[in-house]
Enzyme design. Structure first.
Site, PDB file in Angstrom:
ATOM      1  N   THR A 197      -9.526  17.374   8.140  1.00 57.44           N
ATOM      2  CA  THR A 197     -10.552  18.320   8.604  1.00 57.44           C
ATOM      3  C   THR A 197     -11.831  18.187   7.781  1.00 57.44           C
ATOM      4  O   THR A 197     -11.790  17.703   6.654  1.00 57.44           O
ATOM      5  CB  THR A 197     -10.055  19.770   8.493  1.00 57.44           C
ATOM      6  OG1 THR A 197      -9.555  20.001   7.195  1.00 57.44           O
ATOM      7  CG2 THR A 197      -9.010  20.047   9.516  1.00 57.44           C
ATOM      8  N   ASN A 202      -4.715  16.654  -0.059  1.00 56.46           N
ATOM      9  CA  ASN A 202      -3.958  16.716   1.190  1.00 56.46           C
ATOM     10  C   ASN A 202      -4.240  17.952   2.025  1.00 56.46           C
ATOM     11  O   ASN A 202      -3.816  18.037   3.169  1.00 56.46           O
ATOM     12  CB  ASN A 202      -2.462  16.566   0.910  1.00 56.46           C
ATOM     13  CG  ASN A 202      -2.115  15.122   0.667  1.00 56.46           C
ATOM     14  OD1 ASN A 202      -2.342  14.277   1.524  1.00 56.46           O
ATOM     15  ND2 ASN A 202      -1.626  14.833  -0.528  1.00 56.46           N
ATOM     16  N   LYS A 205       0.867  -1.181   0.000  1.00 56.36           N
ATOM     17  CA  LYS A 205       0.000   0.000   0.000  1.00 56.36           C
ATOM     18  C   LYS A 205       0.896   1.221   0.000  1.00 56.36           C
ATOM     19  O   LYS A 205       2.007   1.180   0.548  1.00 56.36           O
ATOM     20  CB  LYS A 205      -0.946   0.031   1.203  1.00 56.36           C
ATOM     21  CG  LYS A 205      -0.329   0.193   2.562  1.00 56.36           C
ATOM     22  CD  LYS A 205       0.034   1.553   3.080  1.00 56.36           C
ATOM     23  CE  LYS A 205      -0.916   2.657   2.803  1.00 56.36           C
ATOM     24  NZ  LYS A 205      -0.462   3.918   3.499  1.00 56.36           N
ATOM     25  N   THR A 262       8.687   4.136   2.725  1.00 53.68           N
ATOM     26  CA  THR A 262       7.787   4.317   1.608  1.00 53.68           C
ATOM     27  C   THR A 262       6.397   3.770   1.765  1.00 53.68           C
ATOM     28  O   THR A 262       5.483   4.265   1.123  1.00 53.68           O
ATOM     29  CB  THR A 262       8.385   3.639   0.366  1.00 53.68           C
ATOM     30  OG1 THR A 262       8.720   2.310   0.733  1.00 53.68           O
ATOM     31  CG2 THR A 262       9.600   4.359  -0.129  1.00 53.68           C
TER      32      THR A 262
END
Lengths: 398, 398
Positions: free
Chosen positions: A398, A393, A176, A187
């Site tokens: 939020t 991102n 993943k 990574t």
């Protein structure tokens, strides 16, 4: 790659379930169990801030008695203090109790948001659930692989088979990773399973070598995670202990598989539309060449030029100049998608519209740099940078 | 800052004109001339790929006989081989011929796209034009400042005055820079003019000191340019040669002015909506603290969290962990906009909605980190990362 048929090595069962850790309601608890004790090796993040599961795995690998790997997505269990350590231990103990082994023979991986305590009630019932769902075969493997995904758009799985002394050895990996992807083994999560027979020392050596040429050569955003873990699990159910030429054959196959899956990480970089393969030669040593390639791949100006299929090559050459290792400016050359556009410090005429078209049409943009007259060479894969990355991102928690 | 009144030091004339180098038709040739020979010092990019004008300025500073600085925007004259060097020399020679001085007494700066030869016909007529437009005073200074802008949204100019021995000394700076902004003196074009009296060695020492605490502490995209140049020009028309306490007073004033203008560069970072002030303490040395602060400011994940007013603090703490310098994870603390949210390796409860609101409302987001028990401290300013940056830079030349 996910279109190619997967083969699952002998000696493993897999499972993946929905425990409710992720708000999305997608699978988030994954389990891999060996029928017999497994040889296990690990390579881990180089971040000094390490998540509780990484601390646990480092302590318990290499090993020849691993029975299982439990993993959760949706929560990284990182920066969680002593409670995080206790939660990691509890996850392993719960699996160990069910399998009748020691907690130290269970490895653990977590991935997701940093800084929140694990919702242990959900984790416990997820573990109990996945223990009931274990199975052999491709579907079970895929379930386990899906349950470690976070922001990945596509599942990363890959198989290779090789013949050694008339026996078919299988190597199959799941991984993943789409964000917080930086070189230097920081990574992602990845588990490589095989039915080959290896010693713990051999597994460690071959895994490190494979990681150096693959997972350590890719970047999306250059942000090294607190959780990243690459495990090799060998059930030893097929053939004899590998040695000599057979070990080399196995190692080559493992390296290829790791390169393939590492490239998939970059291709699925958050928001990515293209990736670069950056090949640097003429450096004073291989290490210098790699650092230059990595620096070019990390520049937001280079990345956005690739996004825009813009042959704005000055951004590439200037990144070479600030990477750090010594270069020879008057011997520096750049070939972009096969077109030589900068030779020995001088710009060459080229057809910008045609080159832009080539860049936009290929998912991989080939950047070839000569930086001097040395013998050092290196390669790095890096994703581009899109508005989707930024939007995604800036809206993640939020 | 551009709202504050500017004062122009004695002994200079300025001009800015439209020569047609920029497609936009905005001013693109700038000239500063000293009435008498000027003391001049320079600090330049650390990129190994350096533009022709930087090579020229390095060769001709420090100096006590500089008569002028000619600058163009719209073309960086970088990666342009021998023709680029010849064009730079011709620009200086043309100004020198008009002023009756040596070409080596004319400094030169270029900024814009890398890799294209200068359109010398336009440059020549622009130089002839600007020589006719020279004037003293604020309007002329502003014309010169506007003609070095590229992707800047706002003009960067700043004045300070100080009293030394009943004399008023003026220091006034102009700068350009919004992209390709990285620390380690590879940030922009900037000229600081003053009427104080300095020796070339003194000017060099004071300028380096000021750059270390200002221009070298800011980043937008971490891409170090091939062209960046900071010059200090002193006409010596006010007061006596500075020494002792007076030199210290002057140095403090110069440092403050450079910090102010460096912060403006970050605030005007391409597409930026916020900037971070990152203060790191508890490191083993100041150098380590600065590197940690710079790494936090360079992370695309931290930048996008700031863009989204997202207190996703795990991204900040994990960047501390991969920066490189040794830290003490169990002594690591983070205060975001005055709210302590991570203390000695453990997360603290906090009001995320309230903190997000504070972050969104302030242009400057204060990030305070303690990374151990050492005495090293450092500060860095970095812009956030928005979709506007990506859109802008993926459409820059094509």
């Amino acid at each position: 790659m996910t279109d190619k048929p997967l083969c699952v090595p002998n000696g493993f069962r897999f499972g993946g379930v929905i425990a409710g850790i992720k708000k999305s309601g997608k699978p988030d608890i994954s389990l891999i169990v060996g029928d017999q004790p497994l040889v296990a090796a690990g390579v881990y993040t180089t971040n000094q801030i390490v998540a509780a599961p990484v601390v646990w795995c480092r302590r318990n690998t290499p090993s020849q008695s691993v029975r299982a790997v439990i993993a959760n997505s949706g929560n990284a269990n990182a920066c969680t203090g002593e409670q995080g350590d206790a939660d990691t231990a509890e996850m392993c103990q719960r699996v160990a109790d069910a399998l009748g082994c020691d907690a130290s023979d269970v490895l653990v991986m977590s991935t997701g948001v940093i800084g929140n305590l694990l919702p242990m009630e959900k984790v416990r019932s997820g573990i109990d659930d996945v223990l009931q769902k274990l199975d052999t075969g491709v579907d079970a493997f895929v379930s386990a692989a899906q349950a470690i995904m976070t922001t990945d758009k596509s599942r990363k799985t890959c198989s290779r088979q090789l013949q050694i002394a008339d026996q078919t050895i299988t190597i199959t990996a799941m991984a993943k990773g789409a964000g917080m992807i930086a070189p230097n083994m920081a990574t992602m999560l990845s588990v490589v399973t095989t039915d080959a027979k290896l010693t713990p020392e051999q597994a460690t050596r071959l895994l490190k070598q494979a990681a150096d040429g693959s997972y350590n050569r890719v970047s999306v955003d250059g942000h090294a995670s607190t959780n990243d873990t690459l495990l090799l699990l060998a059930s030893g159910q097929v053939g004899e202990l590998l040695s000599g030429k057979d070990e080399t054959t196995f190692a080559n196959c493992l390296n290829e598989l790791c390169v393939e899956i590492a490239r998939e990480l970059v291709a699925d970089g958050e928001g990515a539309t293209h990736w670069m393969k950056i090949c640097v030669s003429g450096a004073q040593c291989d290490r210098d060449a790699e650092l230059i390639a990595r620096t070019v791949g990390a520049s937001p100006l280079v990345k956005t030029a690739i996004t825009g299929a813009d042959p704005n090559w000055g951004r590439i050459v200037s990144a070479v100049g600030y990477a750090g290792p010594p270069i020879e400016p008057t011997k520096t050359c750049l070939t972009l998608c096969g077109v030589l556009i900068y030779e020995n410090g001088r710009p060459l005429p080229y057809d910008a519209a045609s080159l832009s078209k080539t860049m936009s049409q290929s998912p991989e943009v080939l950047v070839e740099l000569i930086v001097g007259s040395g013998s050092g060479a290196g390669v790095h894969w890096a994703s581009d940078l899109t508005t989707t990355y930024v939007t995604f991102n800036s809206e993640y928690t939020t």
